[in-house]
Design a protein around this motif. Structure first.
Motif, PDB file in Angstrom:
ATOM      1  N   SER A 117       0.811  -1.219   0.000  1.00 25.10           N
ATOM      2  CA  SER A 117       0.000   0.000   0.000  1.00 25.10           C
ATOM      3  C   SER A 117       0.846   1.271   0.000  1.00 25.10           C
ATOM      4  O   SER A 117       0.363   2.335  -0.382  1.00 25.10           O
ATOM      5  N   GLU A 118       2.111   1.182   0.428  1.00 25.73           N
ATOM      6  CA  GLU A 118       2.994   2.344   0.512  1.00 25.73           C
ATOM      7  C   GLU A 118       4.003   2.403  -0.630  1.00 25.73           C
ATOM      8  O   GLU A 118       4.837   3.301  -0.674  1.00 25.73           O
ATOM      9  N   ALA A 119       3.937   1.455  -1.552  1.00 31.40           N
ATOM     10  CA  ALA A 119       4.970   1.309  -2.579  1.00 31.40           C
ATOM     11  C   ALA A 119       4.917   2.396  -3.640  1.00 31.40           C
ATOM     12  O   ALA A 119       3.850   2.794  -4.091  1.00 31.40           O
ATOM     13  N   LEU A 120       6.094   2.872  -4.026  1.00 33.41           N
ATOM     14  CA  LEU A 120       6.255   3.769  -5.168  1.00 33.41           C
ATOM     15  C   LEU A 120       6.910   3.048  -6.342  1.00 33.41           C
ATOM     16  O   LEU A 120       6.826   3.502  -7.474  1.00 33.41           O
ATOM     17  N   PHE A 121       7.562   1.910  -6.041  1.00 33.82           N
ATOM     18  CA  PHE A 121       8.221   1.106  -7.061  1.00 33.82           C
ATOM     19  C   PHE A 121       7.936  -0.359  -6.777  1.00 33.82           C
ATOM     20  O   PHE A 121       7.658  -0.730  -5.635  1.00 33.82           O
ATOM     21  N   HIS A 122       8.024  -1.172  -7.807  1.00 34.00           N
ATOM     22  CA  HIS A 122       7.960  -2.616  -7.579  1.00 34.00           C
ATOM     23  C   HIS A 122       8.873  -3.330  -8.565  1.00 34.00           C
ATOM     24  O   HIS A 122       9.155  -2.838  -9.646  1.00 34.00           O
ATOM     25  N   ALA A 123       9.364  -4.472  -8.106  1.00 37.16           N
ATOM     26  CA  ALA A 123      10.199  -5.334  -8.944  1.00 37.16           C
ATOM     27  C   ALA A 123       9.357  -6.536  -9.341  1.00 37.16           C
ATOM     28  O   ALA A 123       8.671  -7.129  -8.508  1.00 37.16           O
ATOM     29  N   LEU A 124       9.417  -6.881 -10.604  1.00 35.46           N
ATOM     30  CA  LEU A 124       8.700  -8.042 -11.119  1.00 35.46           C
ATOM     31  C   LEU A 124       9.737  -9.060 -11.590  1.00 35.46           C
ATOM     32  O   LEU A 124      10.559  -8.752 -12.456  1.00 35.46           O
ATOM     33  N   ILE A 125       9.707 -10.252 -10.998  1.00 37.18           N
ATOM     34  CA  ILE A 125      10.656 -11.306 -11.323  1.00 37.18           C
ATOM     35  C   ILE A 125       9.881 -12.425 -12.001  1.00 37.18           C
ATOM     36  O   ILE A 125       8.944 -12.983 -11.429  1.00 37.18           O
ATOM     37  N   ILE A 126      10.284 -12.743 -13.234  1.00 35.20           N
ATOM     38  CA  ILE A 126       9.584 -13.742 -14.034  1.00 35.20           C
ATOM     39  C   ILE A 126      10.571 -14.835 -14.443  1.00 35.20           C
ATOM     40  O   ILE A 126      11.605 -14.543 -15.039  1.00 35.20           O
ATOM     41  N   PRO A 127      10.253 -16.095 -14.124  1.00 33.42           N
ATOM     42  CA  PRO A 127      11.131 -17.169 -14.596  1.00 33.42           C
ATOM     43  C   PRO A 127      11.024 -17.297 -16.109  1.00 33.42           C
ATOM     44  O   PRO A 127       9.931 -17.254 -16.669  1.00 33.42           O
ATOM     45  N   GLU A 128      12.167 -17.411 -16.774  1.00 36.97           N
ATOM     46  CA  GLU A 128      12.162 -17.513 -18.229  1.00 36.97           C
ATOM     47  C   GLU A 128      12.293 -18.949 -18.695  1.00 36.97           C
ATOM     48  O   GLU A 128      11.570 -19.392 -19.569  1.00 36.97           O
ATOM     49  N   GLU A 129      13.234 -19.682 -18.121  1.00 32.07           N
ATOM     50  CA  GLU A 129      13.471 -21.046 -18.564  1.00 32.07           C
ATOM     51  C   GLU A 129      14.174 -21.804 -17.448  1.00 32.07           C
ATOM     52  O   GLU A 129      14.936 -21.236 -16.680  1.00 32.07           O
ATOM     53  N   GLU A 130      13.899 -23.110 -17.377  1.00 31.79           N
ATOM     54  CA  GLU A 130      14.568 -23.926 -16.371  1.00 31.79           C
ATOM     55  C   GLU A 130      14.822 -25.300 -16.969  1.00 31.79           C
ATOM     56  O   GLU A 130      13.972 -25.873 -17.635  1.00 31.79           O
ATOM     57  N   THR A 131      16.024 -25.798 -16.729  1.00 31.47           N
ATOM     58  CA  THR A 131      16.386 -27.151 -17.144  1.00 31.47           C
ATOM     59  C   THR A 131      16.908 -27.883 -15.917  1.00 31.47           C
ATOM     60  O   THR A 131      16.874 -27.352 -14.808  1.00 31.47           O
ATOM     61  N   ASP A 132      17.440 -29.084 -16.119  1.00 32.48           N
ATOM     62  CA  ASP A 132      18.024 -29.824 -15.002  1.00 32.48           C
ATOM     63  C   ASP A 132      19.299 -29.165 -14.497  1.00 32.48           C
ATOM     64  O   ASP A 132      19.687 -29.358 -13.354  1.00 32.48           O
ATOM     65  N   LEU A 133      19.960 -28.395 -15.364  1.00 24.59           N
ATOM     66  CA  LEU A 133      21.252 -27.812 -15.010  1.00 24.59           C
ATOM     67  C   LEU A 133      21.204 -26.339 -14.634  1.00 24.59           C
ATOM     68  O   LEU A 133      22.025 -25.872 -13.858  1.00 24.59           O
ATOM     69  N   TRP A 134      20.280 -25.583 -15.193  1.00 27.45           N
ATOM     70  CA  TRP A 134      20.281 -24.144 -14.966  1.00 27.45           C
ATOM     71  C   TRP A 134      18.864 -23.581 -14.997  1.00 27.45           C
ATOM     72  O   TRP A 134      17.924 -24.241 -15.401  1.00 27.45           O
TER      73      TRP A 134
END
Length: 177
Positions: A117-134
């Motif tokens: 409710s007090e935020a002026l900024f926000h960070a959005l983190i979105i997973p792009e890709e995932e495998t067994d290694l990375w």
């Protein structure tokens, strides 16, 4: 024909100098205002770069666990929908949302974690890709305009301030090729 007296010429010179100094003062004030605005923009960008780097490093340290990263980065124990949470010093910790695999963190004007409710900024983190290694993530920092809520869909978001994409090896993963 009458020649202007010395007093009249002096008054004309003083009027011209006064106009010149007024014009110079307006130009200087304008330059200082532009410099202040540029400084604030640079500070905001610097804070956004530091915060996105911190988010990326935290995601790497938690091996891509977005819930744990959100809890660490916001200083919260519970996350969204749990009401206010408090840090170890008794101050209010920040909120975070984890919906549809997307993590949203909320920040005040100093880029410190805060309640939604007090935020002026926000960070959005979105997973792009995932495998067994990375795994890889996209991290973007947005400002919230006119007191609108983040992600409300009412056009409250402005253009992103900064974005970062990264890829990291999973803990214990080996790449033998």
């Amino acid at each position: 024909m009458n020649r202007p007296s010395g007093k009249t010429l002096l008054l004309i010179e003083l009027a011209i100098l006064l106009v010149f100094f007024c014009f110079s003062a307006v130009v200087c004030v304008n330059l200082f205002m532009n410099a202040k605005e540029k400084t604030e923009d640079a500070r905001l960008l610097d804070n956004a770069v530091v915060e996105t780097t911190s988010i990326a490093e935290t995601l790497k340290a938690t091996d891509g666990d977005m819930w744990e990263a959100g809890r660490i980065l916001s200083g919260s124990e519970n996350g969204a929908g749990s009401g206010a949470s408090y840090d170890s010093d008794g101050g209010a910790a920040g909120d975070f949302d984890l919906d549809d695999g997307r993590l949203t963190l909320y920040y005040d004007k100093e880029m410190h974690p805060c309640q939604k409710s007090e935020a002026l900024f926000h960070a959005l983190i979105i997973p792009e890709e995932e495998t067994d290694l990375w795994y890889s993530y996209s991290i973007s920092i947005y400002s919230i305009e006119d007191g609108g809520s983040a992600g409300s869909g009412n056009g409250a978001e402005s253009a992103e301030i900064y974005a970062l994409s990264f890829k990291a090896m999973k803990a214990g993963g080996r790449y033998d090729d």
